[in-house]
Design a protein around this motif. Structure first.
Motif, short mmCIF file in Angstrom:
data_model
loop_
_atom_site.label_atom_id
_atom_site.label_comp_id
_atom_site.label_asym_id
_atom_site.label_seq_id
_atom_site.Cartn_x
_atom_site.Cartn_y
_atom_site.Cartn_z
N ARG A 27 21.23 -21.55 1.30
CA ARG A 27 20.18 -20.92 2.12
C ARG A 27 20.14 -21.45 3.55
N GLY A 127 5.62 -14.67 -3.18
CA GLY A 127 5.52 -15.77 -4.15
C GLY A 127 6.44 -16.92 -3.79
N ILE A 128 5.97 -18.14 -4.05
CA ILE A 128 6.82 -19.33 -3.93
C ILE A 128 6.70 -20.00 -5.29
N THR A 129 7.71 -19.89 -6.12
CA THR A 129 7.57 -20.42 -7.48
C THR A 129 8.85 -21.05 -7.98
N VAL A 132 11.68 -18.56 -12.57
CA VAL A 132 12.27 -17.22 -12.55
C VAL A 132 11.71 -16.45 -13.75
N LEU A 136 4.05 -14.52 -11.73
CA LEU A 136 3.95 -14.52 -10.26
C LEU A 136 5.19 -13.92 -9.63
N SER A 137 6.34 -14.34 -10.13
CA SER A 137 7.60 -13.85 -9.58
C SER A 137 7.71 -12.33 -9.76
N THR A 140 4.65 -10.26 -7.49
CA THR A 140 4.61 -10.31 -6.03
C THR A 140 5.62 -9.30 -5.46
N HIS A 141 5.42 -8.90 -4.21
CA HIS A 141 6.34 -7.95 -3.59
C HIS A 141 7.71 -8.58 -3.35
N CYS A 142 7.71 -9.87 -3.04
CA CYS A 142 8.95 -10.58 -2.76
C CYS A 142 8.64 -12.07 -2.83
N GLY A 143 9.64 -12.90 -2.63
CA GLY A 143 9.35 -14.33 -2.69
C GLY A 143 10.58 -15.20 -2.68
N VAL A 144 10.34 -16.48 -2.94
CA VAL A 144 11.41 -17.48 -2.94
C VAL A 144 11.29 -18.31 -4.21
N HIS A 145 12.35 -18.36 -5.00
CA HIS A 145 12.39 -19.31 -6.12
C HIS A 145 12.79 -20.66 -5.54
C1 UD1 Z 1 19.44 -14.73 -5.85
C2 UD1 Z 1 19.60 -15.08 -7.33
C3 UD1 Z 1 20.47 -16.30 -7.46
C4 UD1 Z 1 21.82 -16.06 -6.77
C5 UD1 Z 1 21.61 -15.60 -5.32
C6 UD1 Z 1 22.94 -15.18 -4.74
C7 UD1 Z 1 17.90 -14.72 -9.06
C8 UD1 Z 1 16.58 -15.10 -9.63
N1 UD1 Z 1 18.31 -15.33 -7.94
O1 UD1 Z 1 18.80 -15.82 -5.20
O2 UD1 Z 1 20.68 -16.60 -8.84
O3 UD1 Z 1 22.59 -17.24 -6.77
O4 UD1 Z 1 20.71 -14.48 -5.28
O5 UD1 Z 1 22.79 -14.59 -3.52
O6 UD1 Z 1 18.59 -13.90 -9.63
N2 UD1 Z 1 10.87 -13.00 -5.91
C9 UD1 Z 1 9.60 -12.47 -5.95
N3 UD1 Z 1 8.56 -13.33 -6.11
C10 UD1 Z 1 8.71 -14.68 -6.23
C11 UD1 Z 1 10.02 -15.22 -6.18
C12 UD1 Z 1 11.08 -14.34 -6.00
O7 UD1 Z 1 9.42 -11.26 -5.86
O8 UD1 Z 1 7.71 -15.38 -6.40
C13 UD1 Z 1 12.03 -12.06 -5.77
C14 UD1 Z 1 12.73 -12.17 -4.43
O9 UD1 Z 1 12.12 -11.39 -3.44
C15 UD1 Z 1 14.12 -11.69 -4.82
C16 UD1 Z 1 14.28 -12.17 -6.26
O10 UD1 Z 1 12.97 -12.40 -6.74
O11 UD1 Z 1 14.16 -10.30 -4.79
C17 UD1 Z 1 15.12 -13.42 -6.36
O12 UD1 Z 1 14.56 -14.44 -5.54
P1 UD1 Z 1 15.41 -15.75 -5.17
O13 UD1 Z 1 15.96 -16.32 -6.44
O14 UD1 Z 1 14.58 -16.64 -4.33
O15 UD1 Z 1 16.56 -15.05 -4.31
P2 UD1 Z 1 17.97 -15.60 -3.84
O16 UD1 Z 1 17.85 -16.95 -3.24
O17 UD1 Z 1 18.58 -14.51 -3.04
#
Ligand code: UD1
Ligand code: M6R
Length: 365
Positions: A27, A127-129, A132, A136-137, A140-145
């Motif tokens: 990232r 979401g910030i969670t 997976v 919450l994940s 939410t409309h979008c977010g960061v795991h």
């Molecule tokens: C994603 C993949 C990761 C892969 C990477 C490669 C998942 C869960 N993550 O990570 O395994 O290595 O692409 O590019 O498959 N989201 C929410 N709410 C939340 C948290 C997340 O809506 O609270 C959504 C995000 O907007 C996104 C999806 O969940 O659409 C995955 O989020 P995240 O894992 O943070 O994305 P990447 O870092 O791209």
């Protein structure tokens, strides 16, 4: 699963150089940050009138640590909401708001109810969670795991530092269109990439924190004073101490000292003052002087090499921590306090991983 550790909390504290690395993996780029989940929403966040951070407990504290750099890098006003309090007040949330929900488990009842409320009111919900597939994940409309790895100890430790780092990346991404802060953003990105090694460094304070804990086992209370970037550190350090060591502890804004807390100061009450280098440093030096003139029993956290600058009389106990980018300092400063809470708990004979009356995930109101 605990490996060579006695408790999950201990393992998770010591895991932080690794969990911080996994939070940032893929990232962090020289040119900026890449958050896959936010790509399509960044412009909407930029246009929002306000960012509202919402969470409970440690997750709220992580958002509080993120507030200063979120405001600085984006120029968007940031307000803070404890989820239950937002619901109690039915506080105003608008379509023009970006509501950022912070939750390790992604299953905390109050946080999810606040999410429903913000969705009904038309806000963009982020979401910030750590989990997976959590509610919450999904809602939410979008977010960061945050990708900190499974956290088992009831006391949240590695999730806290990873949440702050995830929100730092969020702030960098939202603010990336601002030319005036380009150099600042580059400095923060470089600071982020050094954080895992800074965390390894600060973990070497383990034995020192155990020793400090042994001097505090019989105390009835512990105050923690912070301000600016480290107001959150004060709240979170105190939360760790009360939750696992079962000792009364209060985190306080140092700027409020004269408005009440100063009356508590005497030669017995231990007080931790966080005074690492940042724009508030000279104000904290003066707080230390005022506490010492009331014979306060001080433990000062300062940047490496600053012991005599924070306590010229030599009458304080000093914890020296590595100096990092000022806004990232909370990630490092909380670690000695996590170690302190851990050792205090073991020395006082309480259950570290399953504190009395608490649950890891609070799924009821
Ligand atoms: C994603 C993949 C990761 C892969 C990477 C490669 C998942 C869960 N993550 O990570 O395994 O290595 O692409 O590019 O498959 N989201 C929410 N709410 C939340 C948290 C997340 O809506 O609270 C959504 C995000 O907007 C996104 C999806 O969940 O659409 C995955 O989020 P995240 O894992 O943070 O994305 P990447 O870092 O791209
Ligand atoms: O799973 P969440 O982050 O939503 O949990 C929020 C709080 O219940 C949690 O942080 C609690 O304060 C911890 N036990 C603190 O260590």
């Amino acid at each position: 699963k605990k490996g060579s550790y006695d408790h999950f909390m201990q393992k998770e504290i010591h895991e932080q150089p690794h969990s911080l690395t996994t939070t940032m993996r893929g990232r962090l780029k020289d040119s900026g940050v890449l958050l896959g989940g936010l790509k399509e929403h960044i412009k909407t966040i930029r246009r929002s009138r306000r960012v509202v951070f919402i969470g409970c407990g440690t997750s709220y504290n992580a958002a509080l640590a993120a507030r200063p750099f979120m405001e600085e890098l984006t120029g968007i006003p940031v307000t803070m909401e404890v989820a239950s309090d937002l619901l109690d007040r039915q506080g105003p949330i608008y379509r023009e708001d970006t509501a950022v929900f912070v939750s390790q488990s992604g299953e905390t009842a109050d946080t999810l109810l606040a999410l429903d409320y913000a969705l009904e009111n038309g806000a963009l919900c982020v979401g910030i969670t750590n989990t997976v597939g959590s509610t919450l994940s999904r809602r939410t409309h979008c977010g960061v795991h945050i990708n900190a790895g499974c956290e088992i100890g009831v006391a949240s430790t590695k999730a806290y530092t990873s949440q702050i780092v995830a929100m730092a990346m969020l702030a960098l991404a939202v603010g990336s269109d601002q030319i005036s802060t380009q150099a600042r953003r580059e400095a923060i990105i470089s600071g982020l990439s050094s954080l895992p090694s800074n965390a390894s460094e600060v973990l070497k304070l383990d034995a020192e924190m155990k020793e400090l804990a042994s001097s505090l086992i019989d105390s009835e209370s512990l105050l923690v004073f912070g301000r600016g970037y480290n107001y959150a550190t004060a709240l979170e350090g105190a939360l760790k101490v009360k939750e696992v060591a079962l000792m009364h502890s209060e985190g306080m804004l140092a700027g409020e000292m004269k408005h009440g807390p100063l009356a508590l100061v005497d030669e017995n009450l231990p007080i931790i003052v966080i005074a690492t280098r940042d724009a508030c440093f000279s104000k904290q030096q003066s707080v230390i002087q005022q506490l010492l003139s009331r014979k306060g029993r001080l433990i000062v956290m300062c940047s490496e090499g600053d012991a005599s600058a924070v306590c010229p009389s030599g009458s304080c106990r000093v914890i020296e921590v590595p100096d990092v980018a000022d806004c990232l300092q909370p990630v490092i400063n909380i670690i000695p306090l996590q170690l302190l809470a851990y050792h205090l708990t073991v020395l006082r004979g309480f259950d570290v991983d399953q504190p009395r009356n608490l649950a890891k995930s609070v799924t009821t109101q």
